[in-house]
Design a protein around this motif. Structure first.
Motif, mmCIF file in Angstrom:
data_model
loop_
_atom_site.group_PDB
_atom_site.id
_atom_site.type_symbol
_atom_site.label_atom_id
_atom_site.label_comp_id
_atom_site.label_asym_id
_atom_site.label_seq_id
_atom_site.Cartn_x
_atom_site.Cartn_y
_atom_site.Cartn_z
ATOM 1 N N GLU A 1 0.839 -1.195 0.000
ATOM 2 C CA GLU A 1 0.000 0.000 0.000
ATOM 3 C C GLU A 1 0.875 1.245 0.000
ATOM 4 O OE1 GLU A 1 -2.968 0.755 -0.382
ATOM 5 O OE2 GLU A 1 -4.214 -1.002 0.003
ATOM 6 N N GLY A 2 0.613 2.162 -0.910
ATOM 7 C CA GLY A 2 1.373 3.402 -0.987
ATOM 8 C C GLY A 2 2.642 3.300 -1.803
ATOM 9 N N ILE A 3 3.023 2.065 -2.192
ATOM 10 C CA ILE A 3 4.252 1.889 -2.961
ATOM 11 C C ILE A 3 3.983 1.922 -4.461
ATOM 12 C CG2 ILE A 3 6.067 0.200 -3.503
ATOM 13 C CD1 ILE A 3 6.132 -0.512 -0.567
ATOM 14 N N PHE A 4 2.845 1.370 -4.880
ATOM 15 C CA PHE A 4 2.500 1.456 -6.295
ATOM 16 C C PHE A 4 0.985 1.498 -6.487
ATOM 17 C CE2 PHE A 4 2.109 -3.168 -5.818
ATOM 18 C CZ PHE A 4 1.000 -3.460 -6.607
ATOM 19 N N TYR A 5 0.587 1.953 -7.674
ATOM 20 C CA TYR A 5 -0.806 1.936 -8.119
ATOM 21 C C TYR A 5 -0.819 1.246 -9.479
ATOM 22 C CZ TYR A 5 -1.417 5.441 -4.481
ATOM 23 O OH TYR A 5 -1.437 6.082 -3.284
ATOM 24 N N VAL A 6 -1.918 0.614 -9.797
ATOM 25 C CA VAL A 6 -2.002 -0.082 -11.072
ATOM 26 C C VAL A 6 -3.127 0.507 -11.910
ATOM 27 C CG1 VAL A 6 -3.465 -1.897 -10.063
ATOM 28 C CG2 VAL A 6 -2.253 -2.324 -12.223
ATOM 29 N N GLY A 7 -2.812 0.881 -13.138
ATOM 30 C CA GLY A 7 -3.820 1.331 -14.086
ATOM 31 C C GLY A 7 -4.241 0.159 -14.949
ATOM 32 N N VAL A 8 -5.551 -0.033 -15.088
ATOM 33 C CA VAL A 8 -6.070 -1.168 -15.858
ATOM 34 C C VAL A 8 -6.533 -0.647 -17.215
ATOM 35 C CG1 VAL A 8 -7.699 -3.088 -15.893
ATOM 36 C CG2 VAL A 8 -6.788 -2.251 -13.707
ATOM 37 N N LYS A 9 -5.820 -1.013 -18.264
ATOM 38 C CA LYS A 9 -6.078 -0.458 -19.595
ATOM 39 C C LYS A 9 -7.451 -0.831 -20.141
ATOM 40 C CE LYS A 9 -2.018 -2.020 -21.050
ATOM 41 N NZ LYS A 9 -0.848 -2.326 -21.909
ATOM 42 N N THR A 10 -7.993 -1.987 -19.751
ATOM 43 C CA THR A 10 -9.285 -2.421 -20.285
ATOM 44 C C THR A 10 -10.468 -1.682 -19.663
ATOM 45 O OG1 THR A 10 -9.248 -4.223 -18.661
ATOM 46 C CG2 THR A 10 -8.507 -4.726 -20.905
ATOM 47 N N THR A 11 -10.269 -1.128 -18.468
ATOM 48 C CA THR A 11 -11.379 -0.422 -17.797
ATOM 49 C C THR A 11 -11.136 1.077 -17.659
ATOM 50 O OG1 THR A 11 -10.433 -0.822 -15.597
ATOM 51 C CG2 THR A 11 -11.963 -2.487 -16.466
ATOM 52 N N GLY A 12 -9.859 1.489 -17.768
ATOM 53 C CA GLY A 12 -9.543 2.909 -17.636
ATOM 54 C C GLY A 12 -9.478 3.390 -16.197
ATOM 55 N N VAL A 13 -9.472 2.468 -15.228
ATOM 56 C CA VAL A 13 -9.398 2.875 -13.827
ATOM 57 C C VAL A 13 -8.020 2.512 -13.266
ATOM 58 C CG1 VAL A 13 -11.879 2.478 -13.534
ATOM 59 C CG2 VAL A 13 -10.263 0.711 -12.823
#
Length: 350
Positions: free
Chosen positions: A22-34
């Motif tokens: 938590e707080g180290i990375f975020y993931v962007g999901v290309k198929t949903t845009g979130v």
């Protein structure tokens, strides 16, 4: 740019929903845009559909919108309104003994309260409220009130029930607590996830990440070693370390001033003293530490003392790595260790 091998590590952490990330990375999901936090409960995307970012700002700038399930723009351990409402209600009347009608009066479902408190504090709401009542009872007893007065004020009609509940929470029967020390424990939200701080009115005894393996045993050893009762609450050292951690994670602080009490053998204390001399942004090895102490063959004992440290970040055991340059171990998780080292190097560079 995040290296390819680290992306694989982040993806596995996403699959496993590891809270230490938590707080180290975020993931962007290309198929949903979130974009999501590592512990998002949503169905996991394929690796090729993931973009990884070190900050929420980077994900936003890449045109991803925040996930509505894990809410990555709020604090990873944001207190729910229900929990906040109940905590405030307890503080308004900490001696109150809660019943079903109290939940109905606040339009709160008792089972939901139990579940959310268990997740947030590691205890149910009833256990939380009981601990606060017992804290008030202890205060009365130490101020000279009779045990029977403390018993009645906390809502226990049965003397034996009061003693049993008191003993479970405080670690001793009420009549034995007149001179017993009190330590207070508080939950601190940080950039890298929640931590627990335990202190008396003068000094900090423990600061650890909540998801550290063996934390319960560590706290129990502390209680036995100090012969103290540990109850929910705050003290000046806890308030101090909370402020300092905020400044540390914001890059505004490199030296902690909160007073601490070190509980360990003379050798352990010597190791911890050496650890505190490692400047931010630098690292050393167990062998180098041992040599600096004039005991070059004691590097394994140095490593054990390093692992016995109960004050994460303040006593910077994360600055000790293997002689070959690898990270080695860390009770809070290697991802946090890497983040702390990178954070401190960046602060020195600036």
């Amino acid at each position: 740019m995040i290296p390819a091998d680290r992306k694989q590590v982040y993806y596995q952490a996403l699959i496993d929903k590891k809270s230490e990330y938590e707080g180290i990375f975020y993931v962007g999901v290309k198929t949903t845009g979130v974009f999501c936090r590592p512990t998002c409960p949503a169905r996991k995307p394929k690796f090729e559909n993931c973009e990884f970012y070190e900050t929420a700002k980077e994900a936003l700038l890449a045109s991803f919108r925040p996930c509505q399930r894990c809410r990555p723009l709020s604090h990873p351990n944001h207190v729910s309104e229900l929990v906040r409402k109940l905590v405030e209600a307890v503080e308004e009347n900490p001696e109150h003994r809660w019943r079903e009608e109290d939940f109905r009066r606040l339009s709160v479902d008792a089972s939901t309260a139990r579940r959310q408190f268990k997740k947030r504090f590691g205890m149910t709401f009833v256990e939380y409220a009981r601990a606060r009542r017992m804290g008030m009872a202890l205060k009365q007893i130490r101020a000279g009130s009779a045990v029977i007065d403390a018993q009645l004020s906390t809502g226990y009609e049965s003397g034996s029930g009061f003693r049993d509940a008191f003993s479970r929470i405080m670690g001793a029967a009420p009549a034995q607590l007149g001179e017993q020390r009190i330590l207070k424990a508080s939950w601190l939200d940080t950039r890298l996830g929640p931590m627990v701080a335990i202190a008396d009115e003068q000094a900090l005894y423990l600061l650890e990440f909540v998801d550290r393996r063996g934390l319960e045993r560590e706290i129990e050893r502390l209680r036995k070693r100090t012969k103290a009762a540990i109850i929910p609450g705050s003290t000046p050292p806890i308030e101090s370390i909370e402020r300092e951690l905020t400044d540390y994670f914001a890059g505004r602080l490199t030296e902690f001033k909160t007073p601490v009490t070190l509980l360990g053998s003379p050798f352990q204390k010597e190791v911890w003293d050496q650890l505190r001399k490692i400047p931010p942004g630098q690292t050393t090895s167990y062998a180098h530490l041992a040599a600096g102490m004039g005991k070059p063959s004691a590097y394994r004992a140095v490593a054990q003392a390093n692992g016995a440290n109960q004050l994460a970040i303040l006593i910077p055991c994360h600055r000790v790595i293997n002689s070959n340059g690898e990270l080695g171990g860390y009770g809070g998780g290697l991802s946090r260790k890497q983040w702390l080292l990178d954070h401190e190097k960046l602060g020195v560079a600036e």
